[in-house]
Design an enzyme around this catalytic site. Structure first.
Site, PDB file in Angstrom:
ATOM      1  N   ARG A  72       7.788   2.027  -2.960  1.00  0.00           N
ATOM      2  CA  ARG A  72       7.046   0.745  -2.579  1.00  0.00           C
ATOM      3  C   ARG A  72       7.804  -0.460  -2.933  1.00  0.00           C
ATOM      4  O   ARG A  72       8.549  -0.466  -3.678  1.00  0.00           O
ATOM      5  CB  ARG A  72       5.539   0.534  -3.356  1.00  0.00           C
ATOM      6  CG  ARG A  72       4.594   1.642  -3.021  1.00  0.00           C
ATOM      7  CD  ARG A  72       4.296   2.088  -1.622  1.00  0.00           C
ATOM      8  NE  ARG A  72       3.580   0.817  -0.868  1.00  0.00           N
ATOM      9  CZ  ARG A  72       2.152   0.710  -0.927  1.00  0.00           C
ATOM     10  NH1 ARG A  72       1.617   1.617  -1.522  1.00  0.00           N
ATOM     11  NH2 ARG A  72       1.725  -0.445  -0.500  1.00  0.00           N
TER      12      ARG A  72
ATOM     13  N   LYS B  67     -10.447   2.365  -3.813  1.00  0.00           N
ATOM     14  CA  LYS B  67     -10.009   2.738  -2.463  1.00  0.00           C
ATOM     15  C   LYS B  67     -10.988   3.688  -1.971  1.00  0.00           C
ATOM     16  O   LYS B  67     -10.450   4.247  -0.882  1.00  0.00           O
ATOM     17  CB  LYS B  67      -8.637   2.944  -2.119  1.00  0.00           C
ATOM     18  CG  LYS B  67      -7.583   1.852  -2.640  1.00  0.00           C
ATOM     19  CD  LYS B  67      -6.032   2.020  -2.318  1.00  0.00           C
ATOM     20  CE  LYS B  67      -5.243   0.899  -3.053  1.00  0.00           C
ATOM     21  NZ  LYS B  67      -3.815   1.147  -2.853  1.00  0.00           N
TER      22      LYS B  67
ATOM     23  N   ASN C 212      -0.334  -3.062  -2.945  1.00  0.00           N
ATOM     24  CA  ASN C 212       0.928  -3.902  -3.027  1.00  0.00           C
ATOM     25  C   ASN C 212       0.728  -5.263  -2.857  1.00  0.00           C
ATOM     26  O   ASN C 212       1.370  -5.954  -3.680  1.00  0.00           O
ATOM     27  CB  ASN C 212       2.035  -3.420  -1.967  1.00  0.00           C
ATOM     28  CG  ASN C 212       3.310  -3.419  -2.381  1.00  0.00           C
ATOM     29  OD1 ASN C 212       3.447  -3.450  -3.600  1.00  0.00           O
ATOM     30  ND2 ASN C 212       4.220  -3.129  -1.436  1.00  0.00           N
TER      31      ASN C 212
ATOM     32  N   PRO D 120      -5.525   0.265   3.137  1.00  0.00           N
ATOM     33  CA  PRO D 120      -6.484  -0.721   2.774  1.00  0.00           C
ATOM     34  C   PRO D 120      -6.445  -0.793   1.377  1.00  0.00           C
ATOM     35  O   PRO D 120      -6.377   0.070   0.449  1.00  0.00           O
ATOM     36  CB  PRO D 120      -7.654  -0.366   3.393  1.00  0.00           C
ATOM     37  CG  PRO D 120      -7.345   0.494   4.517  1.00  0.00           C
ATOM     38  CD  PRO D 120      -6.226   1.328   3.957  1.00  0.00           C
ATOM     39  N   GLU D 121      -6.463  -2.187   0.603  1.00  0.00           N
ATOM     40  CA  GLU D 121      -6.636  -2.463  -0.512  1.00  0.00           C
ATOM     41  C   GLU D 121      -8.555  -2.423  -0.728  1.00  0.00           C
ATOM     42  O   GLU D 121      -9.066  -2.644   0.084  1.00  0.00           O
ATOM     43  CB  GLU D 121      -6.139  -3.581  -1.012  1.00  0.00           C
ATOM     44  CG  GLU D 121      -4.629  -3.868  -0.954  1.00  0.00           C
ATOM     45  CD  GLU D 121      -3.458  -4.520  -1.624  1.00  0.00           C
ATOM     46  OE1 GLU D 121      -4.020  -4.973  -2.770  1.00  0.00           O
ATOM     47  OE2 GLU D 121      -2.598  -4.922  -1.038  1.00  0.00           O
TER      48      GLU D 121
END
Length: 267
Positions: free
Chosen positions: A256, A50, A160, A2-3
């Site tokens: 990523r 986070k 991301n 989760p961002e």
């Protein structure tokens, strides 16, 4: 993973439901020292990047990092028997919350909480954020801005999706070295990121597309993706850029995926 907007959304929910109440805290799974906070006053909930913090005080804060697999489930009373591997159960006056599968769930002292904050960069969703500190770290680095934006010691909370989208919105090629991001560009990027992430907290999803590029304005089909939200480049490899029509490209960097438009974000 989760961002940051997800953790701030959870912090708001938990603060609203539990702050100012004496709560019951347990660990049905037995892998969390719930007895250190059980029966204490839940003072407040907050997030930094986070990381979620349930503050009981003094010297007792529950620190949660969801990681890739962690999740909360929220329920109104009555309380039912635990299902699955529940790391932490929090029971308040009207609701109860179960936490499963986090990377971290631990009780920290005040000194340890201060150390956590100190090792994290400014969070665009916190009122105490100092964006100039993040830029100072970016400006002295030769690493790509893509790597720096995901470095939680530089900037906390960006993942991301926000990375890909904020770089597109400011026409920055993802491999641009940090020391080429001048203060004027950073002063445009930061407030835009604040607006986008606040909108994410409010809506519970990430939307980054300006009104003139939305489906209702252009006649295109809405995005179909499990992440939801309208975005410019994230997970749109090979599809036409919503601004110029050039196919979106992707590459891997530091494990990523990067996404960008080679025309709008030319080097």
């Amino acid at each position: 993973m989760p961002e940051g907007h997800v953790l701030h959304r959870l912090a708001r929910l938990h603060h609203r439901r539990y702050a100012g109440s004496t709560v019951r805290v347990s660990s049905p799974q037995g892998r969390f020292s719930a007895e250190l906070v059980d029966g204490r006053l839940f003072q407040r909930a907050e997030a930094h990047g986070k990381h979620l913090l349930h503050v009981y005080g003094p010297d007792a804060t529950v620190h949660v990092h969801l990681g890739l697999y962690g999740s909360f489930t929220e329920s109104p009373h009555p309380v039912t028997e635990p299902v699955g591997q529940v790391r932490m159960r929090l029971v308040g006056p009207t609701h109860w919350t179960d936490l499963r599968g986090p990377t971290r769930c631990e009780v920290l002292t005040d000194v340890e909480v201060d150390a956590l904050h100190a090792r994290l960069g400014p969070d665009p969703l916190r009122r105490d954020a100092r964006p100039e500190l993040a830029h100072a770290r970016v400006a002295r680095s030769r690493q790509s801005i893509s790597v720096l934006l995901m470095d939680q010691s530089v900037l906390a909370g960006v993942g991301n999706i926000y990375r890909a989208e904020i770089l597109f919105r400011h026409r920055i090629h993802p491999y641009t070295p940090g020391n080429r991001i001048d203060r004027a560009l950073w002063d445009d990027l930061w407030p835009d990121l604040v607006v986008l992430m606040r909108a994410g907290v409010a809506a519970g999803r990430i939307d980054t597309v300006r009104p003139e590029h939305l489906p209702e304005a252009t006649g295109r089909a809405p995005r179909q993706d499990r992440h939801g939200g309208e975005v410019y480049v994230y997970r749109r490899t090979g599809l036409p850029c919503l601004v110029c029509g050039t196919p979106v490209v992707a590459a891997e960097l530091a494990g990523r995926n990067l996404y960008w438009c080679p025309t709008c974000q030319a080097p």
